[in-house]
Scaffold this motif. Structure first.
Motif, PDB file in Angstrom:
ATOM      1  N   UNK A  60      46.648  54.586  23.830  1.00 61.75           N
ATOM      2  CA  UNK A  60      47.450  53.250  24.114  1.00 61.75           C
ATOM      3  C   UNK A  60      47.837  53.177  25.494  1.00 61.75           C
ATOM      4  N   UNK A  61      48.084  54.105  26.250  1.00 64.57           N
ATOM      5  CA  UNK A  61      48.585  54.125  27.661  1.00 64.57           C
ATOM      6  C   UNK A  61      47.478  53.455  28.358  1.00 64.57           C
ATOM      7  N   UNK A  62      46.119  54.214  28.265  1.00 66.44           N
ATOM      8  CA  UNK A  62      44.930  53.706  29.012  1.00 66.44           C
ATOM      9  C   UNK A  62      44.590  52.476  28.564  1.00 66.44           C
ATOM     10  N   UNK A  63      44.765  51.735  27.431  1.00 60.34           N
ATOM     11  CA  UNK A  63      44.519  50.467  26.516  1.00 60.34           C
ATOM     12  C   UNK A  63      45.287  49.625  27.696  1.00 60.34           C
ATOM     13  N   UNK A  64      46.799  49.791  27.649  1.00 57.73           N
ATOM     14  CA  UNK A  64      47.635  48.877  28.486  1.00 57.73           C
ATOM     15  C   UNK A  64      47.380  48.717  29.936  1.00 57.73           C
ATOM     16  N   UNK A  65      47.021  50.149  30.515  1.00 60.06           N
ATOM     17  CA  UNK A  65      46.830  50.254  31.919  1.00 60.06           C
ATOM     18  C   UNK A  65      45.625  49.340  32.117  1.00 60.06           C
ATOM     19  N   UNK A  66      44.540  49.599  31.329  1.00 61.01           N
ATOM     20  CA  UNK A  66      43.249  48.734  31.723  1.00 61.01           C
ATOM     21  C   UNK A  66      43.456  47.246  31.322  1.00 61.01           C
ATOM     22  N   UNK A  67      44.248  46.731  30.441  1.00 58.15           N
ATOM     23  CA  UNK A  67      44.701  45.345  30.278  1.00 58.15           C
ATOM     24  C   UNK A  67      45.432  44.757  31.547  1.00 58.15           C
ATOM     25  N   UNK A  68      46.202  45.538  32.079  1.00 58.85           N
ATOM     26  CA  UNK A  68      47.106  45.191  33.260  1.00 58.85           C
ATOM     27  C   UNK A  68      46.246  45.048  34.650  1.00 58.85           C
ATOM     28  N   UNK A  69      45.391  45.987  34.502  1.00 58.85           N
ATOM     29  CA  UNK A  69      44.337  45.874  35.755  1.00 58.85           C
ATOM     30  C   UNK A  69      43.665  44.533  35.766  1.00 58.85           C
ATOM     31  N   UNK A  70      43.167  44.268  34.184  1.00 62.63           N
ATOM     32  CA  UNK A  70      42.497  43.033  34.272  1.00 62.63           C
ATOM     33  C   UNK A  70      43.126  41.740  34.622  1.00 62.63           C
ATOM     34  N   UNK A  71      44.403  41.626  34.269  1.00 60.06           N
ATOM     35  CA  UNK A  71      45.285  40.541  34.623  1.00 60.06           C
ATOM     36  C   UNK A  71      45.078  40.293  36.143  1.00 60.06           C
ATOM     37  N   UNK A 102      42.924  47.860  39.543  1.00 56.73           N
ATOM     38  CA  UNK A 102      42.061  48.948  39.470  1.00 56.73           C
ATOM     39  C   UNK A 102      43.062  50.584  39.756  1.00 56.73           C
ATOM     40  N   UNK A 103      43.913  50.388  40.631  1.00 59.23           N
ATOM     41  CA  UNK A 103      44.715  51.394  40.813  1.00 59.23           C
ATOM     42  C   UNK A 103      45.355  51.876  39.735  1.00 59.23           C
ATOM     43  N   UNK A 104      45.875  50.656  38.958  1.00 63.63           N
ATOM     44  CA  UNK A 104      46.722  50.997  37.748  1.00 63.63           C
ATOM     45  C   UNK A 104      45.935  51.622  36.657  1.00 63.63           C
ATOM     46  N   UNK A 105      44.689  51.094  36.431  1.00 63.78           N
ATOM     47  CA  UNK A 105      43.750  51.647  35.627  1.00 63.78           C
ATOM     48  C   UNK A 105      43.328  52.926  35.851  1.00 63.78           C
ATOM     49  N   UNK A 106      42.958  53.262  36.978  1.00 60.73           N
ATOM     50  CA  UNK A 106      42.444  54.587  37.305  1.00 60.73           C
ATOM     51  C   UNK A 106      43.264  55.754  37.395  1.00 60.73           C
ATOM     52  N   UNK A 107      44.625  55.121  37.743  1.00 59.28           N
ATOM     53  CA  UNK A 107      45.759  56.352  37.651  1.00 59.28           C
ATOM     54  C   UNK A 107      46.260  56.631  36.325  1.00 59.28           C
ATOM     55  N   UNK A 108      45.548  55.814  35.274  1.00 65.30           N
ATOM     56  CA  UNK A 108      45.869  56.177  33.609  1.00 65.30           C
ATOM     57  C   UNK A 108      44.531  57.171  33.217  1.00 65.30           C
ATOM     58  N   UNK A 109      43.581  57.302  34.375  1.00 70.17           N
ATOM     59  CA  UNK A 109      42.347  58.230  33.881  1.00 70.17           C
ATOM     60  C   UNK A 109      41.146  57.386  33.616  1.00 70.17           C
ATOM     61  N   UNK A 110      41.094  56.328  33.711  1.00 67.12           N
ATOM     62  CA  UNK A 110      39.984  55.355  33.205  1.00 67.12           C
ATOM     63  C   UNK A 110      39.412  54.574  34.680  1.00 67.12           C
ATOM     64  N   UNK A 111      38.159  54.276  34.626  1.00 63.53           N
ATOM     65  CA  UNK A 111      37.760  53.635  35.819  1.00 63.53           C
ATOM     66  C   UNK A 111      36.992  52.337  34.936  1.00 63.53           C
ATOM     67  N   UNK A 112      36.951  51.245  35.797  1.00 62.55           N
ATOM     68  CA  UNK A 112      36.637  49.907  35.013  1.00 62.55           C
ATOM     69  C   UNK A 112      35.863  49.126  36.197  1.00 62.55           C
ATOM     70  N   UNK A 113      34.418  49.518  36.035  1.00 56.68           N
ATOM     71  CA  UNK A 113      33.524  48.471  37.040  1.00 56.68           C
ATOM     72  C   UNK A 113      33.257  47.342  36.461  1.00 56.68           C
ATOM     73  N   UNK A 114      34.098  46.774  35.429  1.00 56.08           N
ATOM     74  CA  UNK A 114      33.611  45.233  34.995  1.00 56.08           C
ATOM     75  C   UNK A 114      34.686  44.200  35.768  1.00 56.08           C
ATOM     76  N   UNK A 115      35.336  44.803  36.642  1.00 54.74           N
ATOM     77  CA  UNK A 115      36.302  43.902  37.244  1.00 54.74           C
ATOM     78  C   UNK A 115      35.584  42.841  38.147  1.00 54.74           C
ATOM     79  N   UNK A 116      34.573  43.124  38.411  1.00 55.16           N
ATOM     80  CA  UNK A 116      33.515  42.083  39.229  1.00 55.16           C
ATOM     81  C   UNK A 116      33.308  41.140  38.337  1.00 55.16           C
ATOM     82  N   UNK A 117      32.944  41.314  36.867  1.00 59.20           N
ATOM     83  CA  UNK A 117      32.951  39.947  35.931  1.00 59.20           C
ATOM     84  C   UNK A 117      34.040  39.398  35.895  1.00 59.20           C
ATOM     85  N   UNK A 118      35.155  40.192  35.582  1.00 58.83           N
ATOM     86  CA  UNK A 118      36.617  39.739  35.278  1.00 58.83           C
ATOM     87  C   UNK A 118      37.120  38.920  36.380  1.00 58.83           C
ATOM     88  N   UNK A 119      36.719  39.081  37.776  1.00 55.84           N
ATOM     89  CA  UNK A 119      36.889  38.437  38.873  1.00 55.84           C
ATOM     90  C   UNK A 119      36.227  36.858  38.726  1.00 55.84           C
TER      91      UNK A 119
END
Length: 312
Positions: A196-207, A37-54
């Motif tokens: 694109x940067x935010x897409x990749x950052x959000x993908x990395x956060x999901x991994x 989530x740090x990677x994702x939010x550093x790109x300017x996006x928040x992902x509350x869906x990480x609970x479902x990803x977990x």
């Protein structure tokens, strides 16, 4: 035998050792999700869906380990599935008038629902577990050996927190992520593709969140069931705020949250039979306290990316 290895009842030292060991075990999912989530939010996006990803990562890891006989194959599949969820979140967020927070909640429910649906067949079968390193074998005390039985993923997460702290400060990729998170206009003026940067950052956060789920099902607690997460994905978002978007601070904050989660079981393990269950709520109380302490209508949080939470 050393002076610490005295036989008999350790008393309060047993509680301390149990909390230390529990903090290490419980903190690992917090660590991976918060780093993602740090990677994702550093790109300017928040992902509350990480609970479902977990949760989906935990299920896919366990199912893969059952079918292949390899716990590491389960980790790989969990990371892959988490990355796909992250990319899905990032891709939908590129569309006009899509709210990051609302989408995250929708994907949290979607990921959890998919995990519950596909995971029903894997509640009973037994899967191979991830390995742990017995750092406490030098001691004759069972409590010390148990506290220092450290899973490999915890060590990987600790090393990753140091690497990400360094990379965000000293590499071109880290600089680009920070620029995109701090100012969309500046990033576009410099020729960077913000989406694109935010897409990749959000993908990395999901991994990373998916790998955190693999730890839950393949080591601690080491089984698959529908209540395996207990909200750790959402608590990790609060942990990121508490750590001020600093990967190195995420490591310490994850240990703090892990220690809070281990306090109740630690008291129970030394024979406290009354009131110990109240301490099971410690992580949730800590999360609430962090949110209250960091909320202010007049002041921006130190270290917060400038574009975080901006309406589109």
């Amino acid at each position: 035998m050393s002076g610490l290895d005295l036989p008999g009842d350790l008393g309060l030292w047993s509680v301390l050792l149990a909390v230390i060991g529990g903090a290490i075990r419980v903190s690992t999912p917090f660590l991976f999700v918060s780093l993602g989530e740090t990677i994702t939010e550093r790109s300017g996006r928040i992902n509350l869906g990480l609970e479902g990803t977990l949760v989906f990562g935990a299920m896919s890891a366990y199912a893969t380990a059952v079918l292949t006989g390899s716990a590491w194959a389960g980790v790989a599949v969990a990371g892959l599935s988490g990355g796909l969820f992250g990319l899905l979140h990032g891709w939908i967020c590129r569309l006009p008038r899509v709210n990051d927070v609302a989408l995250g909640i929708a994907l949290m429910l979607f990921g959890s629902g998919l995990a519950f649906f596909f995971g029903k067949a894997f509640i009973q079968p037994s899967a191979p577990q991830l390995p742990a390193i017995p750092f406490g074998n030098w001691s004759d005390l069972a409590q010390v050996r148990a506290a220092l039985q450290i899973n490999v993923l915890f060590l990987i997460g600790a090393a990753l927190s140091v690497f990400l702290w360094w990379a965000l400060r000293n590499t071109r990729i880290g600089l680009v992520v920070r620029i995109v998170g701090d100012s969309t206009d500046a990033a576009r003026a410099m020729g960077y593709d913000v989406d694109r940067v935010r897409l990749l950052a959000t993908g990395a956060g999901g991994v990373l969140a998916g790998i955190g789920g693999a730890y839950l099902s393949l080591y601690y607690p080491g089984s698959w069931n529908e209540g395996i997460s207990s909200g750790q994905g959402l608590m990790a978002v609060a942990l990121v705020v508490f750590a001020r978007w600093n990967p190195l601070a995420c490591f310490g904050a994850a240990l703090l949250f892990g220690g809070a989660g281990a306090l109740g079981p630690a008291l129970q393990s030394v024979g406290v039979s009354s009131g110990y269950y109240l301490f099971y709520a410690a992580p949730y109380v800590l999360t609430l306290g962090v949110l209250i302490a960091t909320s202010s209508p007049n002041h921006a949080l130190a270290g917060a990316p400038g574009e975080l939470g901006q309406a589109k």
